[in-house]
Scaffold this motif. Structure first.
Motif, mmCIF file in Angstrom:
data_model
loop_
_atom_site.group_PDB
_atom_site.id
_atom_site.type_symbol
_atom_site.label_atom_id
_atom_site.label_comp_id
_atom_site.label_asym_id
_atom_site.label_seq_id
_atom_site.Cartn_x
_atom_site.Cartn_y
_atom_site.Cartn_z
ATOM 1 N N PRO A 77 0.844 -1.198 0.000
ATOM 2 C CA PRO A 77 0.000 0.000 0.000
ATOM 3 C C PRO A 77 0.877 1.244 0.000
ATOM 4 O O PRO A 77 1.865 1.306 0.751
ATOM 5 N N ASP A 78 0.552 2.199 -0.863
ATOM 6 C CA ASP A 78 1.365 3.414 -0.987
ATOM 7 C C ASP A 78 1.000 4.354 0.166
ATOM 8 O O ASP A 78 0.361 5.384 -0.019
ATOM 9 N N GLU A 79 1.391 4.001 1.385
ATOM 10 C CA GLU A 79 1.027 4.761 2.589
ATOM 11 C C GLU A 79 2.071 4.479 3.664
ATOM 12 O O GLU A 79 2.830 3.520 3.549
ATOM 13 N N PRO A 80 2.127 5.290 4.734
ATOM 14 C CA PRO A 80 3.128 5.080 5.783
ATOM 15 C C PRO A 80 3.076 3.648 6.317
ATOM 16 O O PRO A 80 1.983 3.118 6.551
ATOM 17 N N GLY A 81 4.233 3.032 6.476
ATOM 18 C CA GLY A 81 4.281 1.682 7.040
ATOM 19 C C GLY A 81 4.153 0.578 6.026
ATOM 20 O O GLY A 81 4.349 -0.592 6.343
ATOM 21 N N GLY A 82 3.833 0.937 4.785
ATOM 22 C CA GLY A 82 3.622 -0.086 3.757
ATOM 23 C C GLY A 82 4.878 -0.909 3.521
ATOM 24 O O GLY A 82 4.844 -2.142 3.540
ATOM 25 N N LEU A 83 5.982 -0.241 3.336
ATOM 26 C CA LEU A 83 7.235 -0.934 3.058
ATOM 27 C C LEU A 83 7.771 -1.637 4.315
ATOM 28 O O LEU A 83 8.297 -2.736 4.245
ATOM 29 N N ASN A 84 7.552 -0.951 5.442
ATOM 30 C CA ASN A 84 8.079 -1.495 6.699
ATOM 31 C C ASN A 84 7.578 -2.910 6.954
ATOM 32 O O ASN A 84 8.346 -3.792 7.327
ATOM 33 N N ARG A 85 6.317 -3.134 6.711
ATOM 34 C CA ARG A 85 5.744 -4.456 6.999
ATOM 35 C C ARG A 85 6.474 -5.526 6.178
ATOM 36 O O ARG A 85 6.842 -6.580 6.681
ATOM 37 N N LEU A 86 6.695 -5.219 4.898
ATOM 38 C CA LEU A 86 7.377 -6.150 3.999
ATOM 39 C C LEU A 86 8.775 -6.479 4.531
ATOM 40 O O LEU A 86 9.175 -7.639 4.621
ATOM 41 N N LEU A 87 9.507 -5.443 4.887
ATOM 42 C CA LEU A 87 10.893 -5.666 5.305
ATOM 43 C C LEU A 87 10.984 -6.401 6.642
ATOM 44 O O LEU A 87 11.916 -7.166 6.880
ATOM 45 N N GLN A 88 9.988 -6.173 7.525
ATOM 46 C CA GLN A 88 9.981 -6.893 8.804
ATOM 47 C C GLN A 88 9.863 -8.397 8.582
ATOM 48 O O GLN A 88 10.524 -9.187 9.242
ATOM 49 N N ALA A 111 2.371 0.706 -4.319
ATOM 50 C CA ALA A 111 3.745 0.944 -4.742
ATOM 51 C C ALA A 111 4.348 -0.447 -4.912
ATOM 52 O O ALA A 111 4.092 -1.323 -4.093
ATOM 53 N N TYR A 112 5.075 -0.647 -5.989
ATOM 54 C CA TYR A 112 5.697 -1.962 -6.188
ATOM 55 C C TYR A 112 7.156 -1.881 -5.810
ATOM 56 O O TYR A 112 7.870 -0.977 -6.249
ATOM 57 N N MET A 113 7.602 -2.832 -5.007
ATOM 58 C CA MET A 113 9.007 -2.919 -4.652
ATOM 59 C C MET A 113 9.622 -4.048 -5.459
ATOM 60 O O MET A 113 9.083 -5.158 -5.498
ATOM 61 N N ILE A 114 10.742 -3.751 -6.096
ATOM 62 C CA ILE A 114 11.474 -4.791 -6.824
ATOM 63 C C ILE A 114 12.634 -5.220 -5.928
ATOM 64 O O ILE A 114 13.489 -4.413 -5.581
ATOM 65 N N ALA A 125 7.424 -17.327 -1.579
ATOM 66 C CA ALA A 125 6.538 -18.194 -0.801
ATOM 67 C C ALA A 125 6.307 -17.618 0.602
ATOM 68 O O ALA A 125 5.176 -17.597 1.114
ATOM 69 N N LEU A 126 7.380 -17.149 1.178
ATOM 70 C CA LEU A 126 7.286 -16.576 2.519
ATOM 71 C C LEU A 126 6.346 -15.368 2.525
ATOM 72 O O LEU A 126 5.483 -15.232 3.394
ATOM 73 N N LEU A 127 6.509 -14.517 1.535
ATOM 74 C CA LEU A 127 5.700 -13.295 1.488
ATOM 75 C C LEU A 127 4.231 -13.634 1.251
ATOM 76 O O LEU A 127 3.334 -13.053 1.862
ATOM 77 N N ARG A 128 4.024 -14.602 0.385
ATOM 78 C CA ARG A 128 2.649 -15.007 0.101
ATOM 79 C C ARG A 128 1.993 -15.537 1.380
ATOM 80 O O ARG A 128 0.854 -15.215 1.698
ATOM 81 N N ALA A 129 2.753 -16.338 2.114
ATOM 82 C CA ALA A 129 2.240 -16.905 3.358
ATOM 83 C C ALA A 129 1.909 -15.810 4.374
ATOM 84 O O ALA A 129 1.111 -15.998 5.281
ATOM 85 N N ASN A 130 2.544 -14.655 4.199
ATOM 86 C CA ASN A 130 2.291 -13.531 5.104
ATOM 87 C C ASN A 130 1.320 -12.523 4.497
ATOM 88 O O ASN A 130 1.309 -11.346 4.864
ATOM 89 N N ASP A 131 0.542 -13.008 3.518
ATOM 90 C CA ASP A 131 -0.494 -12.191 2.879
ATOM 91 C C ASP A 131 0.039 -10.948 2.177
ATOM 92 O O ASP A 131 -0.671 -9.950 2.065
ATOM 93 N N MET A 132 1.271 -11.004 1.751
ATOM 94 C CA MET A 132 1.780 -9.880 0.973
ATOM 95 C C MET A 132 1.313 -10.054 -0.462
ATOM 96 O O MET A 132 1.117 -11.161 -0.949
#
Lengths: 151, 432
Positions: A77-88, A111-114, A125-132
């Protein structure tokens, strides 16, 4: 479906990048994302092309040195915390992100992160399992070599 | 089976070669004394007269000639025959000042062609061969020299001259060329082009004669592998005739000097003293059969070693090693002698191409040495860290070879100008 990124060797010389963009433009190839890493002496241009096999062909025929490799594209999501969740999620599993760049301002509010990681399939697989939200080629509007092989 | 062009000469006894040299040298000194006032004055200045030269043992008494003499005597000062007897000139690609011009009578060209025909035969060529001459034709001796030798040997001769790679490959394919003559850097370029176009199966080359440029043993191996041929070295100077002064045989270990036409000596470049066989020093030639432009004790500036040995090919003429460098190509960077061939050796060992450029400059009163190296697909990586690692190992290998630091610059493939004549390997920007 895997996303392939093309990495091109860039000599440290004025006009080198413009040569590549002119070549791709002349062949009707659109750039979905682009990133440059450089040293004082040379650089590496990383790009996601609208038509990966075609971009590879054009670069090869024009004598550029490049490689193509799989990356992970994740929509956040293009909003505060969006990227943080992914990196955590990745940090928790000790997955090293070699480098990362982004595509902002998409109409769907994403926002798409490459991401470049050592094992793209495992990370996906990990990200999918975490509903990303993993983005495929179709979502980014690109034709990948996997698709060509299937056709 | 070894092939020869003039077996009775190429395999003559040492006594016979010695007898030819003694007789021809005495005659040549008299010819020069009578017809070349410039050299006669040099002899007089050192108190040597023709009668003092009774055999090649007396050769050391004669004064040297250098490139500076040839420039000073330009254009007719060293000519030993009337112009009406001369039929052609060739000229060297001078880098500074005046060019050097050499003259030929009909007989001079005939004997030069013989020398080139011997080189081609030693590379396995014969009348059934198709010989593609991709050296430049013109003032440069490469094209005309190999052309003459090829015709004498009876090969079908393709006078392609240098450049125009598309046409070279087309003729190579359509006419089935079996022998290729060009500079080693152009041979490497043609090999690359053949692979790029997937023409490997349509090319029928069996051997190549590559000279006029310094090239390393590694480069020979690469060309041989890439083209599936035997690659032979050839040596010569315009001042002495052109290619064919010396040439490699099937043994591919040193070049036989055509001693019935040239007497070779090795001297100490600083003192001019003649050094014993097997010692490294500057190569000096005396041409004993040339009529129009007979040079006595010409200093080549090539650093080299001479050796008599029983060559498996059966030839008896003395062998010279590949020149280790030129005393005038040699760079002195931060007080250290640097030969471009050393840098080439390191690049090839590390898997880079032999297409490179050396730039020497002086910044804040200190010399800088930069080497431009073409990136290859094998050395490329998506990761800067990996590329940098490979670059560092190249810098370390150069340091180990040269003893000084060289800054490496990675550039795009084919961005360094390819030579279709002679490669420009060194750019020296220092204003000294």
């Amino acid at each position: 479906m895997a996303i392939h990124q093309i990495s091109v060797f860039l000599e440290n010389r004025a006009g080198q990048l413009a040569e590549i963009t002119a070549l791709l433009a002349g062949n009707g190839i659109d750039l979905r994302a682009i990133n440059i890493a450089e040293t004082s002496d040379y650089g590496v241009l990383r790009l996601i092309a609208s038509h990966e096999p075609e971009a590879c062909r054009v670069l090869r025929e024009n004598g550029f040195i490049f490689s193509s490799g799989e990356v992970v594209a994740v929509g956040v999501p293009d909003e505060p915390g969006g990227l943080n969740r992914l990196l955590q999620i990745l940090a928790e599993k000790q997955i090293d992100v070699q480098y990362m760049y982004s595509i902002f301002g998409q109409p769907n509010g994403m926002a798409y992160m490459i991401l470049r990681v050592a094992a793209p399939a495992e990370a996906s697989a990990l990200l999918r399992a975490n509903d990303m939200h993993l983005a495929g080629a179709a979502e980014l509007g690109i034709v990948s070599s996997d698709q060509e092989r299937q056709e | 089976m070894e092939r020869y062009y003039q077996k009775e000469i190429e395999c003559a006894s040492r006594d016979q070669i010695r007898a030819w040299q003694d007789e021809r040298l005495v005659r040549q000194v008299r010819h020069v004394w009578d017809n070349v006032p410039y050299y006669r004055a040099k002899m007089e200045a050192t108190h040597v007269a023709p009668d003092d030269i009774r055999s090649r043992d007396d050769l050391y008494k004669l004064p040297f000639l250098s490139k500076a003499d040839l420039r000073e005597a330009y254009p007719f000062g060293l000519l030993a025959e009337p112009l009406e007897k001369c039929v052609r000139i060739h000229s060297t690609s001078g880098t500074t000042g005046k060019r050097v011009v050499a003259f030929y009578t009909k007989e001079d060209i005939d004997l030069w062609d013989d020398c080139c025909a011997r080189a081609l035969a030693a590379a396995g060529a014969g009348p059934e061969d198709v010989c593609q001459v991709a050296y430049g034709y013109g003032l440069f001796t490469g094209g005309f020299g190999l052309n003459g030798g090829s015709q004498k040997l009876g090969c079908l001769t393709l006078p392609m001259s240098s450049g125009n790679t598309d046409r070279q490959l087309q003729f190579m394919e359509d006419l089935g060329s079996t022998i290729l003559c060009c500079t080693p850097s152009y041979a490497a370029y043609l090999a690359e082009s053949i692979h790029e176009r997937g023409l490997q199966d349509k090319i029928h080359l069996k051997a190549g004669i590559f000279g006029a440029e310094a090239w390393s043993e590694q480069m020979r191996q690469d060309i041989q592998k890439s083209l599936g041929i035997k690659a032979y070295d050839i040596y010569g100077l315009t001042e002495l005739s052109g290619p064919g002064v010396a040439y490699e045989c099937s043994a591919q270990a040193g070049m036989h000097i055509n001693e019935d036409h040239f007497i070779a000596e090795i001297i100490d470049p600083d003192t001019g003293e003649v050094l014993p066989e097997g010692t490294q020093g500057e190569l000096v030639f005396t041409s004993i059969t040339k009529q129009a432009f007979p040079l006595l004790r010409y200093r080549t500036r090539d650093i080299c070693i001479l050796r008599h040995e029983n060559c498996p090919c059966g030839r008896t003429h003395i062998k010279m090693c590949k020149p280790m460098g030129r005393s005038d190509d040699m760079l002195i960077v931060k007080g250290v002698n640097v030969f471009p061939s050393q840098i080439e050796t390191v690049l090839l060992e590390q898997g880079y191409t032999s297409n490179y450029q050396i730039v020497v400059d002086r910044v804040n009163n200190s010399d800088t040495l930069d080497v431009l190296v073409e990136m290859t697909p094998e050395h490329f990586s998506d990761s800067l860290a990996e590329i940098t690692q490979r670059e560092k190992s190249l810098v370390a290998a150069l340091k180990a070879m040269l003893g000084i630091f060289a800054q490496v610059h990675l550039v795009s493939p084919k961005s360094i100008a390819r030579s279709e004549g002679k490669a420009i390997r060194v750019i020296d920007k220092r204003k000294i």
